[in-house]
Design a protein around this motif. Structure first.
Motif, PDB file in Angstrom:
ATOM      1  N   LYS A 287       0.828  -1.197   0.000  1.00  0.00           N
ATOM      2  CA  LYS A 287       0.000   0.000   0.000  1.00  0.00           C
ATOM      3  C   LYS A 287       0.868   1.256   0.000  1.00  0.00           C
ATOM      4  CE  LYS A 287      -3.717   2.264   2.589  1.00  0.00           C
ATOM      5  NZ  LYS A 287      -4.611   2.163   3.777  1.00  0.00           N
ATOM      6  N   GLU A 288       1.899   1.248   0.850  1.00  0.00           N
ATOM      7  CA  GLU A 288       2.777   2.412   0.951  1.00  0.00           C
ATOM      8  C   GLU A 288       3.562   2.657  -0.337  1.00  0.00           C
ATOM      9  OE1 GLU A 288       5.150   1.535   4.316  1.00  0.00           O
ATOM     10  OE2 GLU A 288       3.583   2.026   5.803  1.00  0.00           O
ATOM     11  N   ASN A 289       3.836   1.613  -1.102  1.00  0.00           N
ATOM     12  CA  ASN A 289       4.630   1.735  -2.318  1.00  0.00           C
ATOM     13  C   ASN A 289       3.778   1.628  -3.580  1.00  0.00           C
ATOM     14  OD1 ASN A 289       7.738   1.642  -1.509  1.00  0.00           O
ATOM     15  ND2 ASN A 289       6.614   0.251  -0.140  1.00  0.00           N
ATOM     16  N   GLU A 290       2.471   1.758  -3.409  1.00  0.00           N
ATOM     17  CA  GLU A 290       1.530   1.779  -4.527  1.00  0.00           C
ATOM     18  C   GLU A 290       1.661   0.538  -5.406  1.00  0.00           C
ATOM     19  OE1 GLU A 290       2.096   5.439  -6.572  1.00  0.00           O
ATOM     20  OE2 GLU A 290       1.295   6.659  -4.935  1.00  0.00           O
ATOM     21  N   VAL A 291       1.785  -0.582  -4.751  1.00  0.00           N
ATOM     22  CA  VAL A 291       1.825  -1.861  -5.453  1.00  0.00           C
ATOM     23  C   VAL A 291       0.446  -2.491  -5.357  1.00  0.00           C
ATOM     24  CG1 VAL A 291       2.820  -4.166  -5.528  1.00  0.00           C
ATOM     25  CG2 VAL A 291       4.270  -2.199  -5.006  1.00  0.00           C
ATOM     26  N   THR A 292      -0.125  -2.882  -6.480  1.00  0.00           N
ATOM     27  CA  THR A 292      -1.451  -3.482  -6.508  1.00  0.00           C
ATOM     28  C   THR A 292      -1.345  -4.994  -6.276  1.00  0.00           C
ATOM     29  OG1 THR A 292      -2.251  -1.816  -8.058  1.00  0.00           O
ATOM     30  CG2 THR A 292      -3.537  -3.847  -7.855  1.00  0.00           C
TER      31      THR A 292
END
Length: 459
Positions: free
Chosen positions: A439-444
């Motif tokens: 979530k923090e690294n915008e990984v889906t």
């Protein structure tokens, strides 16, 4: 994330797979309770047989014990009386007795002198002969069976009044000939008197049976019972106040290992009490079940398909089976319809579903995530990587399954991740940390894939 929803059926199979833990608890508690009971009984039995000469007691303490020994002897004597006395076993409302009456007359009284003096003297001799038990040796000569009974005197009696003598015998089934035998010894004794005093005449007046002995018997039984209660109460009042040293001295004086008052203490144990072993095993088994259930609910390393969908919110791509070594006799029924005939079929099916999803969403690179580096998960990841390559999807970091910094950096570059977790082996805490990282690294994270051995030894 910590909410647990586990069905009774899943719980049942969970307990079956860990039955050995329940068995260990049962055996351990059975041995502990059985051993504790044996130790406790042995200790109590040893305490009940300690003997001391009283050298460690003060003079007042010794006197108190010595007084208790006299009370003890009186109590035991009363108990023996109740045990051996026929009178105490009789029904006071149905007692019958045989009465024989005689008249005693002295014919040699000179004119002008009072009569009855000499007769009274001989009547007193007869009463002494009966009441003091002097007749017992004579009646034993007739039948030795009377020697076995120490309380025969309470079954016979004698009375006199104005020259008349009555002898009575209480009838009983123990000595059916007592009336005839007692009459014979009394008449022989009276014959001996008349031989010495020829002018003394003793004539038989008659014989009868009456049932008026009930009140006398009832009174004797009541008095004897009251005496026994008094003796026992006095003794026990003293005994309960004694120290263990005084009780040891009491046994020394009485010459016995165990005395009245030790009834609550067990006999010398002869072995392990299987009853308590069984109780301990049952209690231990239930405790083992309770511990397993507690571990199930508290453990962060126990996950299921529903955990991912309900608690984590991940889309499930189903199950992916790998080769297992354990037998499947504990196979969970809810998985039976999901089994494939081979590992390849299950992997291909999972790869097709993942590939279709990635194609429809334009995903070309995909990283695998796992909360723990497990051999079966790594094996599944390598196989999945091969299958997805045919679908045109590049799987990154399958060799590490996203467990180190290098793999995580690849994950950030790919922008998409897939959780691949061993069924019932996922570390939910670590899984949450990885989700937070994504979530923090915008990984889906597109979803999750459960991995289980084909034998479902862990599923």
């Amino acid at each position: 994330m910590n909410i647990r929803r586990i069905s009774l059926k899943s719980l049942w199979y969970y307990l079956l797979r860990r039955f050995w833990i329940i068995l260990i608890f049962a055996l351990a508690f059975g041995a502990l309770l059985g051993g504790y009971k044996y130790y406790k009984d042995k200790k109590a039995a040893d305490a009940a047989s300690e003997i001391s000469d009283g050298s460690d007691l003060t003079e007042p303490e010794k006197i108190a014990v010595e007084n208790a020994t006299m009370q003890y002897s009186s109590m035991k004597g009363a108990e023996r009386y109740f045990r051996d006395s026929i009178l105490m076993k009789g029904n006071s409302k149905e007692e019958t007795q045989t009465i024989v009456q005689y008249r005693m007359v002295y014919t040699g009284v000179p004119a002008g002198q009072s009569t009855g003096v000499l007769e009274n003297t001989y009547q007193q001799l007869l009463k002494t002969y009966v009441n003091d038990g002097m007749f017992i040796p004579d009646i034993i000569e007739i039948d030795p069976v009377y020697e076995e009974y120490p309380y025969i005197r309470e079954l016979v009696w004698i009375s006199n009044s104005s020259g008349e003598i009555s002898i009575g015998v209480v009838e009983n089934s123990f000595y059916p000939n007592l009336a005839a035998d007692f009459r014979k010894v009394v008449e022989d004794y009276m014959k001996g008197i008349t031989e010495k005093e020829p002018q003394l005449k003793i004539d038989l007046m008659g014989e009868k049976k009456i049932t008026l002995y009930d009140s006398t018997t009832e009174s004797a039984q009541r008095n004897a019972s009251a005496n026994l209660i008094t003796y026992r109460r006095a003794y026990l009042n003293s005994y309960t106040s004694f120290t263990s040293s005084q009780k040891a001295y009491l046994r020394y004086l009485l010459g016995v290992d165990r005395v009245v008052g030790d009834e609550e203490l067990p006999e010398e144990p002869s072995g392990i009490n299987l009853k308590y072993v069984l109780i301990g095993m049952i209690a231990g088994g239930f405790l083992g079940i309770g511990v397993l259930i507690l571990m199930l609910y508290l453990s962060l390393r126990h996950a299921s398909i529903s955990d991912y969908s309900e608690n984590v919110g991940l889309r499930s791509f189903g199950l992916m089976f790998v080769k297992g070594e354990k037998k499947n006799f504990l196979l969970r029924k809810e998985f039976k319809d999901m089994l494939f005939t081979s590992n390849e079929e299950s992997i291909k099916y999972s790869a097709v579903r993942i590939g279709a999803y990635c194609s429809s969403h334009g995903i070309k690179e995909l990283s695998l995530l796992s909360s723990e580096a497990d051999k079966s998960v790594e094996e599944a990841g390598e196989t999945l990587k091969t299958c997805l390559k045919k679908e045109g999807i590049e799987v990154l970091s399958a060799e590490r399954v996203a467990t180190d910094s290098e793999a995580l950096s690849k994950l950030i570059n790919s922008g998409h991740g897939l959780f691949i977790e061993k069924l019932h082996g996922g570390n939910r805490k670590k899984l949450g940390e990885l989700l937070q990282f994504c979530k923090e690294n915008e990984v889906t994270v597109i979803g999750s894939l459960g991995v289980a051995e084909l034998a479902l030894g862990e599923g």
